[in-house]
Write a protein that holds these residues in place. Structure first.
Motif, PDB file in Angstrom:
ATOM      1  N   GLY A 263       0.814  -1.211   0.000  1.00  0.00           N
ATOM      2  CA  GLY A 263       0.000   0.000   0.000  1.00  0.00           C
ATOM      3  C   GLY A 263       0.846   1.259   0.000  1.00  0.00           C
ATOM      4  N   TYR A 264       1.910   1.272   0.794  1.00  0.00           N
ATOM      5  CA  TYR A 264       2.807   2.429   0.813  1.00  0.00           C
ATOM      6  C   TYR A 264       3.517   2.591  -0.529  1.00  0.00           C
ATOM      7  N   ALA A 265       3.946   1.486  -1.107  1.00  0.00           N
ATOM      8  CA  ALA A 265       4.635   1.551  -2.398  1.00  0.00           C
ATOM      9  C   ALA A 265       3.745   2.209  -3.448  1.00  0.00           C
ATOM     10  N   ALA A 266       2.441   1.872  -3.410  1.00  0.00           N
ATOM     11  CA  ALA A 266       1.516   2.414  -4.406  1.00  0.00           C
ATOM     12  C   ALA A 266       1.090   3.848  -4.077  1.00  0.00           C
ATOM     13  N   SER A 267       0.676   4.097  -2.834  1.00  0.00           N
ATOM     14  CA  SER A 267       0.116   5.404  -2.487  1.00  0.00           C
ATOM     15  C   SER A 267       1.170   6.499  -2.457  1.00  0.00           C
ATOM     16  N   LEU A 268       2.398   6.168  -2.065  1.00  0.00           N
ATOM     17  CA  LEU A 268       3.467   7.170  -1.994  1.00  0.00           C
ATOM     18  C   LEU A 268       4.372   7.119  -3.218  1.00  0.00           C
ATOM     19  N   ASN A 269       4.099   6.178  -4.118  1.00  0.00           N
ATOM     20  CA  ASN A 269       4.899   6.024  -5.335  1.00  0.00           C
ATOM     21  C   ASN A 269       6.380   5.844  -4.996  1.00  0.00           C
ATOM     22  N   VAL A 270       6.648   4.927  -4.055  1.00  0.00           N
ATOM     23  CA  VAL A 270       8.015   4.655  -3.617  1.00  0.00           C
ATOM     24  C   VAL A 270       8.569   3.488  -4.444  1.00  0.00           C
ATOM     25  N   ASP A 271       9.673   3.721  -5.103  1.00  0.00           N
ATOM     26  CA  ASP A 271      10.257   2.757  -6.013  1.00  0.00           C
ATOM     27  C   ASP A 271      10.579   1.437  -5.320  1.00  0.00           C
ATOM     28  N   ARG A 272       9.898   0.370  -5.739  1.00  0.00           N
ATOM     29  CA  ARG A 272      10.157  -1.004  -5.273  1.00  0.00           C
ATOM     30  C   ARG A 272      10.192  -1.126  -3.749  1.00  0.00           C
ATOM     31  N   PHE A 273       9.324  -0.409  -3.102  1.00  0.00           N
ATOM     32  CA  PHE A 273       9.281  -0.496  -1.639  1.00  0.00           C
ATOM     33  C   PHE A 273       8.805  -1.877  -1.187  1.00  0.00           C
ATOM     34  N   ASP A 274       8.073  -2.581  -2.066  1.00  0.00           N
ATOM     35  CA  ASP A 274       7.622  -3.923  -1.698  1.00  0.00           C
ATOM     36  C   ASP A 274       8.777  -4.897  -1.520  1.00  0.00           C
ATOM     37  N   ARG A 275       9.979  -4.550  -2.034  1.00  0.00           N
ATOM     38  CA  ARG A 275      11.123  -5.433  -1.870  1.00  0.00           C
ATOM     39  C   ARG A 275      11.729  -5.334  -0.473  1.00  0.00           C
ATOM     40  N   LEU A 276      11.124  -4.510   0.373  1.00  0.00           N
ATOM     41  CA  LEU A 276      11.491  -4.531   1.793  1.00  0.00           C
ATOM     42  C   LEU A 276      11.247  -5.922   2.360  1.00  0.00           C
ATOM     43  N   ILE A 277      10.264  -6.616   1.795  1.00  0.00           N
ATOM     44  CA  ILE A 277      10.017  -8.022   2.121  1.00  0.00           C
ATOM     45  C   ILE A 277      10.870  -8.863   1.172  1.00  0.00           C
ATOM     46  N   ASP A 278      11.614  -9.793   1.721  1.00  0.00           N
ATOM     47  CA  ASP A 278      12.593 -10.544   0.927  1.00  0.00           C
ATOM     48  C   ASP A 278      11.920 -11.679   0.153  1.00  0.00           C
ATOM     49  N   TRP A 279      11.286 -11.326  -0.981  1.00  0.00           N
ATOM     50  CA  TRP A 279      10.629 -12.339  -1.804  1.00  0.00           C
ATOM     51  C   TRP A 279      11.640 -13.207  -2.547  1.00  0.00           C
ATOM     52  N   GLY A 280      12.868 -12.745  -2.690  1.00  0.00           N
ATOM     53  CA  GLY A 280      13.909 -13.562  -3.296  1.00  0.00           C
ATOM     54  C   GLY A 280      13.908 -13.539  -4.810  1.00  0.00           C
ATOM     55  N   TRP A 281      14.751 -14.394  -5.392  1.00  0.00           N
ATOM     56  CA  TRP A 281      14.914 -14.464  -6.839  1.00  0.00           C
ATOM     57  C   TRP A 281      13.637 -14.938  -7.532  1.00  0.00           C
ATOM     58  N   PHE A 282      12.883 -15.804  -6.858  1.00  0.00           N
ATOM     59  CA  PHE A 282      11.643 -16.319  -7.449  1.00  0.00           C
ATOM     60  C   PHE A 282      10.454 -15.451  -7.050  1.00  0.00           C
ATOM     61  N   TYR A 283      10.680 -14.155  -7.062  1.00  0.00           N
ATOM     62  CA  TYR A 283       9.667 -13.157  -6.724  1.00  0.00           C
ATOM     63  C   TYR A 283       8.370 -13.408  -7.493  1.00  0.00           C
ATOM     64  N   PHE A 284       8.497 -13.754  -8.770  1.00  0.00           N
ATOM     65  CA  PHE A 284       7.332 -13.928  -9.645  1.00  0.00           C
ATOM     66  C   PHE A 284       6.514 -15.162  -9.286  1.00  0.00           C
ATOM     67  N   ILE A 285       7.074 -16.070  -8.466  1.00  0.00           N
ATOM     68  CA  ILE A 285       6.325 -17.229  -7.976  1.00  0.00           C
ATOM     69  C   ILE A 285       5.922 -17.017  -6.525  1.00  0.00           C
ATOM     70  N   THR A 286       6.871 -16.551  -5.727  1.00  0.00           N
ATOM     71  CA  THR A 286       6.667 -16.472  -4.284  1.00  0.00           C
ATOM     72  C   THR A 286       5.550 -15.503  -3.904  1.00  0.00           C
ATOM     73  N   LYS A 287       5.595 -14.294  -4.464  1.00  0.00           N
ATOM     74  CA  LYS A 287       4.588 -13.299  -4.077  1.00  0.00           C
ATOM     75  C   LYS A 287       3.186 -13.685  -4.561  1.00  0.00           C
ATOM     76  N   PRO A 288       3.005 -14.114  -5.825  1.00  0.00           N
ATOM     77  CA  PRO A 288       1.661 -14.565  -6.215  1.00  0.00           C
ATOM     78  C   PRO A 288       1.159 -15.732  -5.374  1.00  0.00           C
ATOM     79  N   LEU A 289       2.062 -16.655  -5.004  1.00  0.00           N
ATOM     80  CA  LEU A 289       1.650 -17.776  -4.162  1.00  0.00           C
ATOM     81  C   LEU A 289       1.129 -17.267  -2.828  1.00  0.00           C
ATOM     82  N   PHE A 290       1.829 -16.285  -2.251  1.00  0.00           N
ATOM     83  CA  PHE A 290       1.349 -15.722  -0.988  1.00  0.00           C
ATOM     84  C   PHE A 290       0.004 -15.038  -1.179  1.00  0.00           C
ATOM     85  N   LYS A 291      -0.158 -14.303  -2.280  1.00  0.00           N
ATOM     86  CA  LYS A 291      -1.414 -13.587  -2.524  1.00  0.00           C
ATOM     87  C   LYS A 291      -2.591 -14.556  -2.554  1.00  0.00           C
TER      88      LYS A 291
END
Length: 603
Positions: free
Chosen positions: A342-370
Motif C-alpha cells: 500500500g505504501y509503495a503504491a500510495s506514496l509512489n516509492v520505487d520497489r518499496f515492496d522489496r522490503l520483504i525478501d521475496w527472493g529471486w523467485f519473486y514472480f512465484i513467491t509473491k503470487p503464491l502468498f497472494k
C-alpha cells in the motif's frame, strides 16, 4: 542374507552420515552464532559502561558511541529524558525531546512468542539501552536534522539539542506534534511529526531565517543500530542494511559485509533505505523527486559497533526573512504485505515492496502468498490455505502428472521383464541397455517421465518455504491441535512420546507427529514406484523416507504439512492409475519385507 545385511548396514551408515552432517553444517553453526551473539552482547554492554570515543562523521552525522554511564534498563533510559508519547492502534512509544529522535517504538499487536503473557515486540530503543541481540533489543533509532553547507558554521540541532514541544499532547493519527528550537543566531527550526494508523511517520522540517545573513543547510536522515543483532543465519533471508537506489536497484548488505566494506555510497533520485530484520524494519523514505546521496556505514571503536543507513539531500539556501521546508518519511513497523504494498503504491516509492525478501523467485513467491492470503481471508486459517493451494497446484499440473504416473505404473508393470533382461545380460551392459530401450519403445514407456512430479514440486516447495519463512502473516499462525505456529517446527517429539515423558529432547531429535505423517506418506508413495534393481540403490531408497523425516522435522510445520498432503494426493492419483492398468500394490508384503518379518519356508 549376507547381501541384505550388508545393505542394511550401509543404509544405517548413510542415515548416520546424513544426520551428523545436518547437525554439523546446520545445528552447530546456529549454536555457534548464538554463543558469538552472547559474547558480543557482553562486550558491547561493557563498552557502554566504560564509554568510547565519538566515531568520525560521514556525509551525515555518524552514530554516537555511548557515553560513560552506569548500566540502566531500557525503561530507565527512556525515563531519563523528556518525551512526547506516541499512541496508535499498531504502535506505542515516544519521541525523545533531547535530539528529537524517534527512539522508542513497541509493536502493539505483536508479541515475542505465542504465549498470551509474552511481552510485545520492541522495535526501536534509545541510545544507552542495554544490548540483547537474541531478542533484537538494542539501541536502534531514527534521527533527522541538518548539516551546515560548505564554509558555514551555523549552529544546527544535534543529538544533544533539547527541543520544545508546541502545546501538549500525544502523537496520534489525528493529532500531529510540533517541536521548535532556536539556534540563537537568527534561525528557528520547527519540526512536525505526523503518524498514520499503521507504521508511517512523516517528518516535516522548516527553517525560518530571521537573521541578516544567508544560510545554507543540507537536510539529512539516518537510522542507527548499536550492536550486532542475532540473525537467522539462512541464505534465503536477508537481514541487515537494505535500500533501493535508482538504476542500482535493490541493494542488500549484511552486517558482516558492511563491517568489511566499512562504507558504501549511492546517488539516486527517490528510492529508500533502512535496516531490516526478518519480520520488522525501519526505513527512510526521502522525497521521491529529489536527488540524494545515500550510504551504508559501519563504525567501530574498541568493542563498540554500530551500523548506519543515511541520506543527505541537496543544499537548501535560506535568504534573510525566508522560510524553507523539507519532508521525509520513516517506516517503522512490521513488514505486513498489504501495508508495505500500500505504501509503495500510495506514496509512489520505487520497489518499496522489496522490503520483504521475496527472493529471486519473486514472480512465484509473491503470487503464491497472494493466493494463500486470499484463501486465509475466506477461511480464517493459513493451514487450510496451504491445503487448498496444494489442491490448486495439483489441479494445474494434473495432465502432466497423470502422464508421469502412467509411465511409472507401466515401468512397475514390466519390472519382471526388466529384471529378466538384467539377469540375462548381466555381463554385457551395452546389450542390457539395448534390450531395455527396446522394451521401453515396445511398451511406449518414457523412463524419464516419472521425474516430472518431483521436478514440478521443487519451485512450489521452495516458494512455499520462502512464504512460510519470511512473511509475518505466517508468523505464529495456528493450524489445528498442537500446531500453534505454522512458521515454526512441529513442537512434538517421538523421543519423549509426544510430551508424555517429562523431559526435553535435543533440537535435532524433534521428530514430531507431522514429520512422521510426512515420512509415512512418502514411504507409501515410493512403494508405488518400480524398485531399483541395484541393491545399494534399493536399500537407500528404502531408508530415504526415514532420512527425510529427520531432515524435514526442523522445517516449518506448514511446509511439512504441505509435503504430507501433497504426498497423499499423489498416492491417491497414482493408485487410481495403477488400478486402471491392472497393477497391484502389495503394501503389507512390503512392510513385512522391510522389517524382516516375511515368513520363512517350512523346513
Amino acid at each position: 542374507m549376507a547381501d541384505n545385511n550388508r545393505n542394511y548396514i550401509l543404509a544405517i551408515v548413510l542415515s548416520i552420515l546424513v544426520l551428523v552432517g545436518w547437525q554439523y553444517f546446520v545445528g552447530m553453526p546456529q549454536m555457534e552464532r548464538q554463543r558469538e551473539a552472547q559474547r558480543q552482547q557482553q562486550a558491547q554492554q561493557q563498552a557502554q559502561q566504560q564509554g568510547a570515543p565519538q566515531p568520525s562523521a560521514g556525509a551525515a552525522p555518524g552514530a554516537s558511541a555511548p557515553a560513560a554511564m552506569v548500566a540502566q534498563t531500557r525503561e530507565q533510559v527512556i525515563a531519563a529524558t523528556p518525551r512526547v508519547a506516541i499512541e496508535t492502534p499498531r504502535l506505542t512509544g515516544s519521541i525523545n525531546l533531547v535530539g528529537g529522535r524517534v527512539d522508542d517504538l513497541v509493536l502493539a499487536t505483536y508479541r515475542e512468542t505465542v504465549e498470551r503473557n509474552s511481552p510485545n515486540v520492541i522495535l526501536l530503543s534509545p541510545q544507552g539501552s542495554p544490548i540483547d541481540p537474541t531478542h533484537h533489543r538494542q539501541p536502534f533509532y531514527a534521527e533527522f536534522g541538518f548539516v551546515p553547507g560548505a564554509g558555514q558554521t551555523i549552529p544546527v540541532p544535534n543529538a544533544e539539542t533539547r527541543w520544545t514541544q508546541t502545546g501538549s499532547g500525544k502523537l496520534t493519527p489525528s493529532t500531529p506534534v510540533t517541536l521548535t528550537w532556536d539556534n540563537g543566531q537568527g534561525l528557528t527550526f520547527q519540526r512536525t511529526y505526523e503518524i498514520d494508523p499503521t507504521y508511517m511517520i512523516t517528518v516535516r522540517d522548516s527553517v525560518v531565517n530571521r537573521g541578516q545573513a544567508q544560510a545554507v543547510l543540507h537536510p539529512y536522515g539516518l537510522i542507527s543500530r548499536h550492536g550486532t543483532p542475532q540473525t537467522s543465519g539462512y541464505y534465503i533471508l536477508h537481514e541487515g542494511l537494505i535500500g533501493v537506489f535508482g538504476d542500482k536497484g535493490l541493494q542488500e548488505v549484511g552486517y558482516s559485509a558492511i563491517e568489511t566494506a566499512r562504507a558504501q555510497a549511492f546517488r539516486s533520485r527517490g528510492g529508500w533505505l533502512g535496516i531490516t530484520d526478518k519480520y520488522w524494519a525501519a526505513a527512510l523514505i526521502p522525497d521521491q523527486a529529489t536527488d540524494t546521496d545515500s550510504s551504508f556505514k559501519f563504525f567501530q571503536s574498541g568493542t563498540f559497533k554500530s551500523y548506519q543507513t543515511d541520506y543527505l539531500k541537496p543544499a537548501l539556501t535560506i535568504a534573510p526573512g525566508a522560510t524553507v521546508e523539507t519532508t521525509s518519511r520513516l517506516f517503522a513497523g512490521a513488514k505486513e504485505v498489504a501495508v508495505v504494498d500500500g505504501y509503495a503504491a500510495s506514496l509512489n516509492v520505487d520497489r518499496f515492496d522489496r522490503l520483504i525478501d521475496w527472493g529471486w523467485f519473486y514472480f512465484i513467491t509473491k503470487p503464491l502468498f497472494k493466493v494463500m492470503d486470499w484463501i486465509f481471508l475466506k477461511t480464517g486459517n493459513f493451514g487450510i490455505a496451504i491445503l487448498l493451494v496444494t489442491l490448486l497446484v495439483k489441479a494445474l499440473f494434473f495432465p502432466l502428472a497423470n502422464k508421469s504416473y502412467a509411465s511409472i505404473t507401466m515401468m512397475k508393470k514390466v519390472q519382471p521383464e526388466m529384471m529378466e533382461i538384467r539377469d540375462r545380460f548381466a555381463d554385457d551392459k551395452m546389450k542390457q541397455q539395448q534390450e531395455l530401450m527396446a522394451l521401453y519403445k515396445r511398451e511406449k514407456i518414457n523412463p524419464l517421465a516419472g521425474c516430472w512430479p518431483i521436478v514440478i514440486q521443487i519451485p512450489v516447495f521452495f516458494a512455499l518455504y520462502k512464504v512460510l519463512f519470511i512473511t509475518i502473516e505466517m508468523r505464529q499462525a495456528p493450524f489445528f491441535g498442537w500446531i500453534r505456529d505454522l512458521s515454526a517446527p512441529d513442537p512434538t517429539s517421538l523421543f519423549n512420546l509426544f510430551g508424555l515423558l517429562p523431559f526435553e529432547v535435543p533440537h535435532f531429535l524433534l521428530i514430531g507427529i507431522w514429520p512422521l505423517i510426512m515420512g509415512v506418506t512418502m514411504w507409501v508413495q515410493m512403494q508405488m514406484n518400480p524398485a531399483p534393481t541395484d541393491p545399494i540403490q534399493a536399500t537407500f531408497f528404502k531408508w530415504m523416507p526415514i532420512l527425510f523425516t529427520f531432515m524435514l522435522a526442523s522445517f516449518p510445520a506448514g511446509l511439512v504439512i504441505y509435503w504430507a498432503w501433497n504426498n497423499t494426493l499423489s498416492v491417491l492419483q497414482q493408485a487410481v492409475i495403477m488400478r486402471r492398468y491392472g497393477v497391484k500394490l502389495e503394501l503389507w508384503d512390503n512392510i513385512k519385507s522391510m522389517f524382516g518379518q516375511a515368513k520363512k519356508p517350512a523346513s
